[in-house]
Structure formats: structure tokens, C-alpha cells
Design an enzyme around this catalytic site. Structure first.
Site, PDB file in Angstrom:
ATOM      1  N   THR A 134       0.898  -1.178   0.067  1.00 53.37           N
ATOM      2  CA  THR A 134       0.076  -0.198   0.022  1.00 53.37           C
ATOM      3  C   THR A 134       0.909   1.229   0.025  1.00 53.37           C
ATOM      4  O   THR A 134       2.068   1.210   0.482  1.00 53.37           O
ATOM      5  CB  THR A 134      -0.864   0.122   1.256  1.00 53.37           C
ATOM      6  OG1 THR A 134      -1.529   1.264   1.557  1.00 53.37           O
ATOM      7  CG2 THR A 134      -0.090  -0.282   2.354  1.00 53.37           C
ATOM      8  N   ASP A 135       0.245   2.481  -0.370  1.00 55.84           N
ATOM      9  CA  ASP A 135       0.900   3.747  -0.478  1.00 55.84           C
ATOM     10  C   ASP A 135       1.083   4.266   0.977  1.00 55.84           C
ATOM     11  O   ASP A 135       1.708   5.110   1.240  1.00 55.84           O
ATOM     12  CB  ASP A 135       0.353   4.694  -1.274  1.00 55.84           C
ATOM     13  CG  ASP A 135      -1.151   4.885  -1.066  1.00 55.84           C
ATOM     14  OD1 ASP A 135      -1.928   4.356  -0.058  1.00 55.84           O
ATOM     15  OD2 ASP A 135      -1.725   5.967  -1.582  1.00 55.84           O
ATOM     16  N   GLU A 136       0.239   3.471   1.928  1.00 58.09           N
ATOM     17  CA  GLU A 136       0.380   4.084   3.176  1.00 58.09           C
ATOM     18  C   GLU A 136       1.536   4.059   4.030  1.00 58.09           C
ATOM     19  O   GLU A 136       1.717   4.706   5.118  1.00 58.09           O
ATOM     20  CB  GLU A 136      -1.006   3.398   4.124  1.00 58.09           C
ATOM     21  CG  GLU A 136      -2.290   3.650   3.499  1.00 58.09           C
ATOM     22  CD  GLU A 136      -3.506   3.190   4.122  1.00 58.09           C
ATOM     23  OE1 GLU A 136      -3.374   3.464   5.385  1.00 58.09           O
ATOM     24  OE2 GLU A 136      -4.566   3.148   3.688  1.00 58.09           O
ATOM     25  N   TYR A 159      -1.741  -0.364  11.201  1.00 57.15           N
ATOM     26  CA  TYR A 159      -1.793  -1.313   9.747  1.00 57.15           C
ATOM     27  C   TYR A 159      -0.656  -0.818   8.797  1.00 57.15           C
ATOM     28  O   TYR A 159       0.063  -1.766   8.287  1.00 57.15           O
ATOM     29  CB  TYR A 159      -3.133  -0.699   8.910  1.00 57.15           C
ATOM     30  CG  TYR A 159      -3.215  -1.166   7.640  1.00 57.15           C
ATOM     31  CD1 TYR A 159      -2.916  -2.365   7.115  1.00 57.15           C
ATOM     32  CD2 TYR A 159      -3.377   0.292   6.399  1.00 57.15           C
ATOM     33  CE1 TYR A 159      -3.089  -2.792   5.696  1.00 57.15           C
ATOM     34  CE2 TYR A 159      -3.165  -0.108   5.258  1.00 57.15           C
ATOM     35  CZ  TYR A 159      -3.427  -1.810   4.890  1.00 57.15           C
ATOM     36  OH  TYR A 159      -3.449  -1.928   3.165  1.00 57.15           O
ATOM     37  N   LYS A 163       2.611  -3.158   7.207  1.00 52.85           N
ATOM     38  CA  LYS A 163       2.615  -3.441   5.999  1.00 52.85           C
ATOM     39  C   LYS A 163       4.072  -3.186   5.457  1.00 52.85           C
ATOM     40  O   LYS A 163       4.780  -3.527   4.728  1.00 52.85           O
ATOM     41  CB  LYS A 163       1.517  -2.532   5.137  1.00 52.85           C
ATOM     42  CG  LYS A 163       0.290  -3.285   4.993  1.00 52.85           C
ATOM     43  CD  LYS A 163       0.238  -4.555   4.480  1.00 52.85           C
ATOM     44  CE  LYS A 163       0.178  -4.766   2.946  1.00 52.85           C
ATOM     45  NZ  LYS A 163      -0.035  -5.840   2.440  1.00 52.85           N
TER      46      LYS A 163
END
Ligand code: NAD
Ligand code: TYD
Length: 353
Positions: A134-136, A159, A163
Site C-alpha cells: 500500500t501507499d500508506e 496497519y 505493511k
């Protein structure tokens, strides 16, 4: 014994995974596709009803945290390729229960990496471990700038921290054991089959039922939205044509502040439901903000565009319209996933806010 390549897709009963599984099963009759999923609250085999009887499709119920089971499956099937999507994926849940994210996203990923490494260590030729992220992991942007593949990791939620950690493990296995890998970091997805805990399907469901629309904070948080089918197309391209050991960012070139997105959603839904224009705006309710809420995400997707020729195939308005139609036509799906534990989840997340 079949000489077809065996491809393991983890998390294939979830939102993005089911679109990837369907694409691979339908497009590649020369592959045996194995969908491994623990069927948590987010996994639903109904998402795969159109391909469940295909001869090249197989389902394995397993938990990636269960090391012995994962090792035994790799020994039995010797998967040539892995597309790893299984994860705990919702930021709000990670704030309530970080350990579940450590287990699945970090330990589960390391279990898969170990099993893959131990199966192919003598000769990695033609094998691939593809990690979907993810870009997060890049944290939060100010009002300008974009996330590039070289942007430093700076995760803010349990989260995104889990990741980020799993991404680091994949790269570390590449360096340490020569494990052939690819990683993609994608922006927010929307589309059919998304569990109604994420912004767009949750709001579609609440508008449909005339329930309040809980907007966090000032509603001016920005996300870069991508239609899930376009993400699946990008995953197919990177799996087959992306360079080994590389990272590709995937994004929709499509930034929206939450409140503006919500107004477009209301406009389209009111029209489809035969309500007066803007009628559902009265449902907008500002609620207490999410702790550690990232202000803005936006992806620079120029690498995947220039190297692999990928770009989104639909505009946001088209994708959103198709998404709303899917939810309105699949009320049975929506009703079944929002019965049972969903109410408990909703009360915990929203009534206690
Ligand atoms: P999802 O929550 O809809 O689905 C996750 C799937 O993984 C479910 O089918 C669930 O049953 C399965 N799963 C969970 N824990 C498991 C375990 N321990 N063992 C085996 N299976 C397990 O998630 P999604 O939105 O489809 O996301 C898929 C992947 O894409 C995730 O890795 C996520 O981080 C990443 N991603 C998601 C988005 C997004 O906007 N949804 C954006 C970028 C990247
Ligand atoms: P979400 O779909 O949870 O994705 P992420 O947090 O991974 O980006 O949330 C998208 C945006 O919408 C985010 O800024 C939080 C906000 N949001 C709300 O305002 N209300 C809600 O009920 C939800 C679920 C999200």
C-alpha cells in the site's frame, strides 16, 4: 502430473484478491491457480462464484500465520509463483487491535517467504514472490508532492507499520537469500466486492438505508482513488513484465478530498435511487477524527506508466457509477455481509466514537 505452472494467490476471497483471482483464472488457462484464504470477516467465497468451477481454479482454506500448514502446502504443491495479498487491511481495526495486524501482515508474510525460500533455494530460476502493498507505508503528504518509489517509509498507523515491515522483510529476503521478488504499493481502491467498512461501500450502504454518514474530522483528508479492476490489470502486468527486485507505485492520478468525494457519491446515488438532487446530503454527520489520521496520500505512477504502459482505464465518475450499480444490484451480498458481527463492529467503531 500437470506441467502447468502453479500460482498461489493469498487473500483471493477478499476485495482486491477476488478480482486478481478471476483475472488470472480466466486469462491463463496454462496456470493452475491456488487461492489460499483464511476466510476472515473480509473473505467471502461468493466473490468467486463465476469461476469456482473452472478446471484451473483451486481453493485452500488456510491461515498464513500457521507456519506448519504453510510449510506443508509448499512441500505438497511447490508453488512456482506467489501473489501475496492476504492481510488485515483496515486502519480503524488496526487502531483497536494492532496485534492481529502484526500476526497476519508480518508473521504471515515471513511464513510465506520462508516456505517459498525453502522450496526453491537451490534454484530460483523462473520463480517469483510478488508482494502487494500500500501507499500508506510512505506516511502522510503535505498539500503538495507525490509518493515516489524512492520516498522514505514513514508509517503512522499500526496497519501501515505492519505493511511497511512486511515490505522490508520481502526486500531483506531478496538481499539475503537472493529470493526473486517484486513489490507494488497502491493507492486506495474502490469497486465491487469491497467490504462495507471502508469509506465508499460503507457510505453507499448508509445512503441506501438512510443512515448517518460519519465523516471523520473536518472531511478535508485526501486520498488517491483507483478502480479495483485497474489495480488487478496492473498486478497482472507487473507479475509478468515488471523487473525483478523492483518496486512500482500504482495510483489513479485521482485525488479527492473526502467531503468532495462524498458529495459526488450522494449526487450519483440520489439520481439512481430516484431521490431529489442532494437529498442525502442531510445524512452527512461530522464525527470524532481517527487518531493519527494521515492528511493526504497521492501517488506518482509514472514508473509503471513509462516502463509497462499501464494507466487507469476508467474515469472516477465511471468507476463510481459502476460500483454503486454493483452494490444496488447485489443487495443480497450486502445484506449478508452486514448481518451478524457487522452490527457489533459498527457499534464499536461508531456508536462509541
Ligand atoms: P481485504 O481485507 O478485503 O481482504 C483480505 C483477505 O485476506 C480476506 O479474504 C481475508 O480472509 C484474507 N486473510 C486475512 N487474514 C488472513 C490470514 N491470516 N491467512 C489467510 N488469509 C487471510 O483486503 P483488500 O482490500 O483486498 O487488500 C488486499 C491487499 O492489498 C492487502 O495486502 C492490502 O494491504 C493491499 N492493498 C489494499 C488497498 C485497498 O485500498 N483496499 C490498497 C493498496 C494495497
Ligand atoms: P478508508 O476507506 O478507511 O481508507 P484509508 O484510511 O486506508 O485511506 O478511509 C478513507 C478516508 O475516509 C480516510 O481519510 C478516512 C475517511 N473515513 C471517514 O471519514 N469515515 C468513515 O466512516 C471511514 C470508514 C473513513
Amino acid at each position: 502430473m500437470s506441467s502447468k505452472k502453479k500460482i498461489l494467490i493469498t487473500g483471493g476471497a477478499g476485495f482486491i484478491g477476488c478480482h486478481v483471482v478471476k483475472l488470472f483464472v480466466e486469462k491463463y488457462s496454462n496456470y493452475e491457480i491456488y487461492n489460499l484464504d483464511a476466510l476472515t470477516y473480509a473473505g467471502n467465497l461468493e466473490n468467486l462464484s463465476t469461476i469456482e468451477k473452472a478446471p484451473n481454479y483451486h481453493f485452500i482454506k488456510a491461515d498464513i500465520v500457521d507456519k506448519e500448514h504453510i510449510d506443508a502446502l509448499f512441500q505438497e504443491y511447490k508453488f512456482d509463483g506467489v501473489l501475496h495479498l492476504a492481510a488485515e487491511s483496515h486502519v480503524d481495526r488496526s487502531i483497536k487491535d494492532p496485534l492481529a495486524f502484526v500476526k497476519t501482515n508480518i508473521i504471515g508474510t515471513v511464513n510465506l517467504l520462508n516456505a517459498f525460500r525453502d522450496t526453491w533455494m537451490d534454484n530460483f530460476e523462473g520463480k517469483l514472490f510478488y508482494h502487494i502493498s500500500t501507499d500508506e507505508v510512505y506516511g502522510s503528504l503535505g498539500s503538495t508532492g507525490l509518493f515516489e518509489e524512492t520516498t522514505s517509509y514513514d508509517p503512522n498507523s499500526p496497519y501501515s507499520a505492519s505493511k511497511a515491515s512486511s515490505d522490508h522483510f520481502v526486500r531483506a529476503y531478496g538481499e539475503t537469500y537472493g529470493l526473486p521478488f517484486k513489490i507494488t504499493n497502491c493507492s486506495n481502491n474502490y469497486g465491487p466486492n469491497q467490504f462495507p467498512e471502508k469509506l465508499i461501500p460503507l457510505f453507499i450502504n448508509n445512503i441506501r438505508n438512510n443512515n448517518p454518514l460519519p465523516v471523520y474530522g473536518d472531511g478535508r483528508y485526501t486520498r488517491d482513488w483507483l478502480y479495483v479492476i485497474d489495480h488487478a490489470r496492473a498486478i497482472d502486468l507487473v507479475y509478468h513484465d515488471g523487473r525483478l527486485g523492483e518496486t512500482y507505485n500504482i495510483g489513479g492520478f485521482n485525488e479527492w478530498q473526502n467531503i468532495d468525494l462524498i458529495k459526488i457519491l450522494i449526487q450519483q446515488m440520489d439520481e439512481k435511487l430516484g431521490r431529489a438532487k442532494g437529498e442525502s446530503e442531510k445524512l452527512i454527520t461530522y464525527v470524532t477524527d481517527r487518531p493519527g489520521h494521515d492528511r493526504r496520500y497521492a501517488i506518482d505512477a509514472s514508473k509503471i506508466n513509462s516502463e509497462l504502459g499501464w494507466k487507469p482505464s476508467v474515469t472516477f465518475e465511471e468507476g463510481l457509477s459502476e460500483t454503486i450499480d454493483w452494490y444496488l444490484e447485489n443487495e443480497k451480498w450486502l445484506n449478508s455481509v452486514t448481518s451478524g458481527d457487522y452490527k457489533k463492529y459498527y457499534d464499536k467503531m461508531y456508536t462509541e466514537r
